[in-house]
Design an enzyme around this catalytic site. Structure first.
Site, PDB file in Angstrom:
ATOM      1  N   LYS A 115      16.119 -26.626 -22.509  1.00 53.41           N
ATOM      2  CA  LYS A 115      17.124 -26.839 -21.470  1.00 53.41           C
ATOM      3  C   LYS A 115      17.738 -25.475 -21.158  1.00 53.41           C
ATOM      4  O   LYS A 115      17.934 -24.654 -22.065  1.00 53.41           O
ATOM      5  CB  LYS A 115      18.198 -27.802 -22.000  1.00 53.41           C
ATOM      6  CG  LYS A 115      19.267 -28.194 -20.986  1.00 53.41           C
ATOM      7  CD  LYS A 115      20.261 -29.191 -21.598  1.00 53.41           C
ATOM      8  CE  LYS A 115      21.307 -29.640 -20.593  1.00 53.41           C
ATOM      9  NZ  LYS A 115      22.265 -30.622 -21.187  1.00 53.41           N
ATOM     10  N   SER A 170      22.929 -34.827 -18.360  1.00 53.41           N
ATOM     11  CA  SER A 170      22.613 -33.556 -17.743  1.00 53.41           C
ATOM     12  C   SER A 170      21.257 -32.977 -18.166  1.00 53.41           C
ATOM     13  O   SER A 170      20.740 -32.091 -17.480  1.00 53.41           O
ATOM     14  CB  SER A 170      23.705 -32.541 -18.084  1.00 53.41           C
ATOM     15  OG  SER A 170      23.705 -32.259 -19.470  1.00 53.41           O
ATOM     16  N   SER A 173      24.300 -36.777 -22.554  1.00 52.97           N
ATOM     17  CA  SER A 173      23.357 -35.958 -21.784  1.00 52.97           C
ATOM     18  C   SER A 173      21.948 -35.856 -22.361  1.00 52.97           C
ATOM     19  O   SER A 173      21.046 -35.343 -21.698  1.00 52.97           O
ATOM     20  CB  SER A 173      23.913 -34.545 -21.591  1.00 52.97           C
ATOM     21  OG  SER A 173      24.884 -34.550 -20.573  1.00 52.97           O
TER      22      SER A 173
END
Lengths: 95, 492, 483
Positions: B81, B156, B180
């Site tokens: 990420k 997210s 997330s």
């Protein structure tokens, strides 16, 4: 607690964000919705409760006092947007 | 030529292929890079590709494999990420603010995985500063859900989840502040683990809300998550909030015997507000666990209702301070020709941050400001303790708490963008877990009208093992985690 | 109108740790810009603070040194404001629960009495960087080398009424922290900076007037001047019927005035909240007692001991004790010569004078304590007259060897041999019959004066090396014998 566009402008200045006049009404309205959501907190009695900052209530560990870092200015300042002679630059500040 | 089946093979099997030299890390890396080239244009899940570096790392891994010096993850390609700082590789956090930022350091998670010999393929798109549940707040554009390109992947860590589901990597990293990892895992049909707060070092992870943020693995199976967590976890001298707890070999300790384990079902999660189709899938999953010997019991988490209000005070408040460092002075976006200091701040920050990030900074600033601290921030910290106590009380009677990972399946783009509060409700089943600092895992529980839905398992503090065991058992008994999106993507 | 000043002081003390409070960068002063600032100090994304144990220990030492209560569970908070020398946009400080809680500091005054100052609290925090205004024409340069240097902020109650009290407090504080070894106390390098909160009220009134805060005054002299100047400014305003604005001001030493700080014009709302990247510091009794056991003898105890053990006057003790190095030097001199009074005189007199003239401190005195002791021993045993001693002192300063070597090399030995002296006396008497007659005819008072003539003659003959004490005795006897 209802908020006015004036409140939002003050908070924005505190947070160093600028909100254009045309956006202000919508920002205020959406902000108000979030605030309404969190106002829910007022309906619960917490008078005897210790605030919780860390989920495990752990204690601070301490680091030995030793210099472990050497000069790495070049790498660390590589993404600086404005620099000269090893200084970061900002518009002239008058104290 | 590499079989495309390889792209959906779990890490646990890939490592065997690598160790037995049935395939090389270079071949594997090239296969995933090819898949990224093929599908990323449509999905927008990956925003930085480290092609040359990845192939070089793969060659090093192959050399180690050849010498028999391989560690469990040596040669396995992964995607990070874009919230994890990567030395020399652009790290944007999904924001214009950092679109040129190249860290001079690795996050601890990144360096631990590097030391293991993984191959970093690139960096995944994400909601800006991890603030969002749909990946629509990214400066680099929305990520598409590989199961339906008209729908969001969740957020997210939506780029990570979509990339994994679309076969761009066998393992990805994510972070979870309020859901997330678990919510996008649910929406993309993969397994995602948010460890106990403090289990994984936060050093080098760009902070959203420091007392809630936690990094974890996202993978095809619980077994893969166990492999990855064993490497990612551990106390870090550089993170005062990382826990000095022994780290078991979660993979070696995987135990499929769940006989006698008690699973608590919070009445507050399984109430009338729960979508029937989601309830159906979650209950079917729990039924499998029951068949395997677990006992389902109803429990109460009486203050669940307050989690969302509590979270949306604490997280924005911490974020408002964490994001104050983006001022256009030392790194990050700086406005053109600032006329004075205040102008530099106002324009750099307003240009650099998107709408949702600015809203949360405003809310957080407000909640901490003079006259409101007690009513909002302090109050929220008190309620946080009450919510955590609910969990601790419940865990006196049960081993695991179960519920949905998200209120529904993936929704179409734009559906919740106009109303921040509607978007916040996406995390209604996950964010209390962050407030209490507990481990939580989302495992696939089948499809609703062709779209995946997740089952969430919540563990006691530092007991990731039990939820991994349970998810592993479920994945042995069902094939929901093996369902893959049918990606018919034209080379657009 | 008769005004009374009410002042409280906030001292920012740089703690003498090797590394910064939250990072492993060096705290050394004077490095090239931004070369001693690591990713943590620069507030780079993803960086986290890790607390330096020495900073904690130093804070506890201070607390115990003033007999304050130590916070058994203290917490760091974020103080939020934007300023270019504040990299993270917040300063990590302690607001809600400081490490050092209330205490009372007895400040010794020159007359030997004590002035009690109530310490409100002392808390740990990180220093900010420096803004440099005079290098670039259009811009301000930011140097973050100082960012993250550990500070102890020591806050008093508004207990000061005069500039002298404030300066006495600061001097005593300076002495204490150098004794404790927690700060180098180098004010020129900013190791001790003082904020003065100052307001005026009518004498006899109990209320408090509106205060101004004078920031970052960094010398005792400037503190005194800044207070006087701010007093005058506020008194002028009040007397002309105007009001005082609550504001932050800067002391301008060149103009000897204070002026409003423009950068602080926007009212701040610091939004303190507990720093989530750090956890509470929990100090158990064992830790606190171990720190207490390691405390050195502090100025007050030393003052009392010097008075007792060495029979020093309060005055001498008050001059010797505040400077830890000087007190140590004194004890070493006494050890080597056994004469506390002479040691004090020489250190406070000739040695301090010479050091001042050369702008040196006692730490780098060219005369070691041992050598000064050696000199004093030769005075005590009569080898050197005070006049000769000064010659030897100068030679010691010029590193010509120790006292004995210098005495030998210059043949400075005082003539104390009574046989030799007797001959000299007899010679002078026989060569000056007129003066002898005059002497014998004079009364007691006049005789004393006239004897100077004979002493002078003998000193000349002995090239100054006659032992004056023995000479005087002999002379008196011989002259009296003439009658």
């Amino acid at each position: 607690m209802p908020v006015s566009p004036e409140d939002i402008k003050n908070v924005a200045l505190l947070a160093r964000l600028s909100i254009s006049t045309s956006d202000l009404a919508e920002v205020t309205e959406r902000f108000g919705r979030v605030l309404q959501l969190v106002d829910e907190l007022n309906t619960i009695d917490t008078s005897e409760v210790m605030p919780m900052s860390n989920p495990h209530d752990m204690e601070q560990r301490l680091r030995q006092d030793a210099v472990t870092e050497t000069n790495n200015r070049e790498a660390l300042m590589a993404s600086a947007p404005a620099q000269e002679q090893g200084y970061f630059l900002v518009p002239k500040v008058i104290d | 030529m590499v079989d495309t089946k390889l792209l959906t093979t779990p890490v646990s099997q890939l490592r065997q292929l690598l160790q037995e030299r049935d395939i090389s890390s270079v071949e594997l890396t090239q296969a995933y890079l090819n898949q990224i080239d093929a599908v990323n244009g449509a999905l927008n899940a990956v925003i930085t590709i480290c092609r040359e570096q990845a192939l070089e790392e793969a060659r090093v891994a192959d050399a180690q494999l050849a010498k028999g010096q391989a560690k469990p993850l040596t040669g396995i390609p992964i995607l990070h990420k874009d919230i994890f700082c990567t030395h020399g590789v652009r790290t944007t956090c999904g924001s214009r603010m950092l679109d040129q930022f190249i860290p001079a350091y690795d996050a601890t998670v990144v360096s631990k995985l590097k030391a293991e010999g993984v191959v970093v393929l690139g960096k995944c798109n994400m909601d800006e500063f991890a603030m969002g549940s749909s990946n629509e707040t990214s400066y680099f554009g929305s990520v598409k859900n590989p199961w339906n390109l008209d729908c969001v992947p969740g957020g997210s860590s939506g780029g990570s989840a979509a990339a994994l589901a679309a076969g761009m990597a066998p393992l990805v990293t994510g972070t979870d502040t309020g859901g997330s990892i678990r919510q996008p895992a649910s929406l993309c049909g993969i397994t995602g683990l948010k460890p106990t707060y403090g289990r994984v070092s936060r050093l080098g992870i760009i902070a959203f809300a420091s007392s809630l943020d936690q990094a974890g693995p996202m993978a095809r199976t619980a077994e893969d998550c166990a492999l990855a967590l064993t490497v990612m976890a551990g106390v870090d001298a550089g993170d005062s909030t990382s826990a000095d707890m022994p780290v078991p070999d979660f993979h070696a300790a995987l135990n499929t015997d769940i006989e006698g384990l008690r699973i608590g079902l919070p009445r507050e999660y399984f109430n009338d507000d729960l979508d029937d189709a989601v309830r159906n899938r979650v209950m079917t999953g729990l039924g499998e666990l029951e068949k395997a010997g677990a006992t389902l019991v109803d429990i109460d988490l009486p203050h669940s209702h307050y989690a969302i209000a509590t979270y949306y005070v604490i997280a924005p408040a911490e974020a408002s301070a964490n994001l104050a460092r983006y001022d256009g002075v030392r790194f990050g976006h700086r406005c053109d020709k600032p006329k004075d200091l205040v102008d530099l701040y106002l324009r750099s920050r307003s240009e650099g941050f998107g709408e949702e990030v600015q809203r949360r900074i405003l809310v957080g600033t407000y909640a901490l400001s003079a006259g409101f601290y007690d009513a909002y921030f302090n109050k929220a910290q008190q309620v946080r303790r009450i919510i955590a106590q609910d969990f601790h009380r419940a865990f006196e009677d049960v081993d695991v708490i179960a519920g949905p990972s998200a209120p529904g399946v993936a929704f179409p783009f734009g559906a919740k963008q106009q109303d921040p509060v509607a978007m916040y409700m996406e995390d209604i089943y996950t964010l209390a877990v962050n407030l209490a600092g507990l481990p939580g895992l989302s495992t696939p529980a089948g499809l609703i009208d062709g779209m995946p839905v997740g089952l969430q398992l919540i563990g006691k503090p530092f007991d990731e093992q039990t939820i991994l065991n349970m998810a592993h058992r479920l994945q042995l008994d069902t094939d929901w985690h093996m369902a893959h999106p049918n990606l018919e993507i034209s080379a657009s | 109108m008769n005004w009374e000043m009410v002042m409280g002081l906030e001292v920012h003390l740089q703690l003498a740790t090797q590394s910064k409070i939250f990072s492993g960068s060096s705290t050394q002063f004077g490095g090239a810009p931004n070369e001693q600032a690591d990713a943590v100090d620069l507030g780079m994304p993803g960086m986290l603070p890790v607390l330096n144990e020495e900073a904690v220990r130093f804070a506890v030492r201070f607390g115990l040194g003033i007999g304050a209560r130590i916070g058994e569970r203290s917490v760091f908070d974020r103080k939020n404001y934007f300023y270019p020398d504040l990299p993270k946009g917040y300063q990590v400080s302690q607001f809600f629960a400081p490490i050092v809680c209330e205490g009372l500091f007895e400040v010794p005054l020159e007359d030997g009495s004590f002035f009690p100052v109530r310490i409100t609290r002392a808390h740990l925090e990180e220093d900010a960087g420096k803004s440099v205004h005079d290098i670039f024409s259009q811009e301000t340069g930011i140097d973050l080398n100082r960012a993250g240097t550990p500070l102890l902020e020591i806050v008093t109650e508004p207990d000061f009424r005069t500039a002298e009290q404030a300066v006495s407090y600061l001097k005593a504080l300076h002495s204490l922290v150098t004794y404790l070894g927690i700060s180098d106390g180098n004010m020129a390098e900013g190791s001790m900076r003082c904020d003065i909160n100052i307001s005026l009220r009518e004498k006899g009134s109990e209320g408090l007037g509106t205060r101004s805060e004078i920031k970052n005054v960094n010398s005792f002299r400037f503190v005194e001047r800044a207070i006087h100047s701010e007093y005058a400014r506020q008194a002028d305003l009040l007397e002309s019927g105007q009001t005082i604005t609550q504001e932050t001001r800067l002391y301008d030493a060149e103009q000897n005035t204070t002026r409003s700080m423009r950068s602080k014009e926007v009212a701040n709302d610091y939004r303190y909240f507990p720093e989530p990247d750090l956890l509470p510091i929990v100090l158990d009794k064992e830790y606190i007692e171990a720190v207490r056991a390691s405390l050195p003898e502090l100025p007050e105890a030393k003052r009392a001991r010097f008075a007792n053990e060495f029979a020093l006057s309060k005055y001498d003790a008050a001059l010797l004790v505040p400077n830890h190095a000087m007190a140590d030097y004194f004890e070493s001199v006494v050890k080597s010569c056994g004469s506390p009074k002479l040691a004090a005189n020489w250190i406070l007199g000739d040695l301090s004078g010479a050091l001042n003239r050369h702008e040196m401190t006692i730490q780098n005195s060219p005369i070691s304590a041992n050598r000064l002791g050696g000199l004093i021993a030769r005075i005590e045993d009569g080898t050197l007259s005070s006049k000769l001693a000064k010659q030897v002192f100068d030679a010691l300063w010029d590193q010509e060897g120790d006292a004995d070597q210098i005495i030998a090399a210059r043949s400075l030995k005082q003539v104390s041999d009574s046989g030799a002296l007797e001959t000299m006396v007899e010679d002078v008497i026989s060569q000056n019959p007129d003066q002898v007659a005059q002497y014998l005819a004079a009364d007691e008072v006049k005789r004393k004066k006239l004897s100077g003539f004979f002493v002078g003659q003998i000193m000349k003959a002995s090239k100054g090396q006659a032992n004056p004490k023995i000479l005087n005795e002999l002379l008196l006897r011989k002259l009296t014998d003439q009658s």
